[in-house]
Scaffold this motif. Structure first.
Motif, PDB file in Angstrom:
ATOM      1  N   ALA A  24       9.280  17.865  13.304  1.00 53.96           N
ATOM      2  CA  ALA A  24       7.847  19.380  12.859  1.00 53.96           C
ATOM      3  C   ALA A  24       8.422  19.369  10.986  1.00 53.96           C
ATOM      4  CB  ALA A  24       9.114  20.420  13.287  1.00 53.96           C
ATOM      5  N   ILE A  28       4.848  19.562   9.621  1.00 53.34           N
ATOM      6  CA  ILE A  28       4.600  21.029   9.242  1.00 53.34           C
ATOM      7  C   ILE A  28       3.562  20.801   7.659  1.00 53.34           C
ATOM      8  CG2 ILE A  28       5.860  23.220   7.775  1.00 53.34           C
ATOM      9  CD1 ILE A  28       7.193  23.719  10.888  1.00 53.34           C
ATOM     10  N   ASP A  29       4.484  19.523   7.289  1.00 54.20           N
ATOM     11  CA  ASP A  29       3.448  18.974   5.589  1.00 54.20           C
ATOM     12  C   ASP A  29       2.084  18.660   5.770  1.00 54.20           C
ATOM     13  OD1 ASP A  29       6.205  20.097   4.338  1.00 54.20           O
ATOM     14  OD2 ASP A  29       6.801  17.698   4.231  1.00 54.20           O
ATOM     15  N   ASN A  32      -0.168  21.889   7.020  1.00 60.14           N
ATOM     16  CA  ASN A  32      -0.229  22.546   5.102  1.00 60.14           C
ATOM     17  C   ASN A  32      -0.666  21.789   4.468  1.00 60.14           C
ATOM     18  OD1 ASN A  32       1.169  24.576   6.117  1.00 60.14           O
ATOM     19  ND2 ASN A  32       3.183  24.068   5.388  1.00 60.14           N
ATOM     20  N   LEU A  90       0.584  25.196  13.845  1.00 54.50           N
ATOM     21  CA  LEU A  90       2.064  25.313  13.280  1.00 54.50           C
ATOM     22  C   LEU A  90       2.498  25.443  14.063  1.00 54.50           C
ATOM     23  CD1 LEU A  90       2.084  26.457   9.125  1.00 54.50           C
ATOM     24  CD2 LEU A  90       2.326  24.411  10.257  1.00 54.50           C
ATOM     25  N   TYR A  93       5.532  23.941  15.844  1.00 57.20           N
ATOM     26  CA  TYR A  93       6.542  23.162  15.279  1.00 57.20           C
ATOM     27  C   TYR A  93       7.228  23.897  14.491  1.00 57.20           C
ATOM     28  CZ  TYR A  93       2.918  19.176  15.470  1.00 57.20           C
ATOM     29  OH  TYR A  93       2.564  18.082  16.789  1.00 57.20           O
ATOM     30  N   LYS A  94       6.950  25.347  14.613  1.00 54.04           N
ATOM     31  CA  LYS A  94       7.885  26.497  13.715  1.00 54.04           C
ATOM     32  C   LYS A  94       8.866  26.868  14.300  1.00 54.04           C
ATOM     33  CE  LYS A  94       5.130  28.559  10.057  1.00 54.04           C
ATOM     34  NZ  LYS A  94       4.210  29.196   9.119  1.00 54.04           N
ATOM     35  N   TYR A  97      11.595  23.893  14.442  1.00 50.64           N
ATOM     36  CA  TYR A  97      11.885  24.375  12.768  1.00 50.64           C
ATOM     37  C   TYR A  97      13.355  25.987  13.618  1.00 50.64           C
ATOM     38  CZ  TYR A  97      13.308  26.159   8.053  1.00 50.64           C
ATOM     39  OH  TYR A  97      14.061  26.347   7.325  1.00 50.64           O
TER      40      TYR A  97
END
Length: 214
Positions: A24, A28-29, A32, A90, A93-94, A97
């Motif tokens: 994740a 996420i990186d 974004n 996202l 993956y959030k 997280y």
């Protein structure tokens, strides 16, 4: 009983959660960064169009005519679509997280706040032991002590005061709960992956227990 924590016994469920968190972070990186690039491209077109609009209005061209000539609605729609797509990408993956952060008991953050207020690490050190036990590490409170000291040093510390803390006259402030938990998780991965090598990062960015040759 060993005098060191046995990290090689991390249970499968915890490792799976850590692995999903590890994936994740990079996803996420990437999402974004991709969103920022695409947004910047569309925003640049929008800014140019708005500038051209103003130039025409300043030149005396009727506003209605200028608005029809430079229709910004499609670009605004594209920006909204990019934002919605980013949120949708996202989401899984959030969730991964959040699942990893839920592994960390509230007592860890409480221990950190106690350390920052009173200047002693005992509460934070004590909070680390049940976390290790929960994820399957073989350890006792006494054997946890050295590792806990390492984590306490790596995870403690202040941040620059801002917002309410700054208005109250402070120069530094404690990390927020989510900031501390993220630092703790990253410091834990640093220890088991980099320092001790008991966990391996695979080519697909998943994590697995390191298999040693006989």
């Amino acid at each position: 009983m060993s005098k060191k924590v046995n990290f090689g016994t991390i249970n499968a469920e915890s490792l799976s959660t850590l692995s999903a968190f590890h994936i994740a972070m990079s996803k996420i990186d990437a999402i974004n960064n991709s969103y920022k690039e695409k947004k910047a491209e569309v925003q640049s077109k929008l800014d140019t169009m708005l500038e051209n609009r103003q130039n025409d209005i300043d030149a005396g061209i009727p506003t209605d005519e200028v608005i029809r000539k430079y229709d910004i609605a499609p670009l605004n729609k594209e920006l909204r679509a990019l934002s919605e797509a980013q949120k949708k990408e996202l989401e899984p993956y959030k969730n991964a997280y959040k699942a990893a952060m839920s592994m960390l008991p509230d007592s860890l953050f409480e221990g950190y706040e106690s350390a920052m207020k009173k200047g002693e690490m005992s509460a934070l050190t004590s909070a680390i032991h049940p976390f290790l036990v929960e994820i399957g590490c073989i350890t006792t409170e006494s054997t946890t002590s050295k590792f806990a000291q390492i984590m306490a040093v790596r995870c403690s510390g202040s941040r620059k005061a801002n917002g309410k803390a700054k208005k109250e006259g402070n120069y530094v402030a404690n990390k927020k709960a989510n900031q501390f938990k993220e630092i703790f998780m990253l410091a834990f991965l640093q220890y088991v992956v980099v320092d001790k090598g008991v966990v391996t990062v695979n080519e697909d960015n998943t994590l697995s227990m390191t298999v040693y040759e006989n």
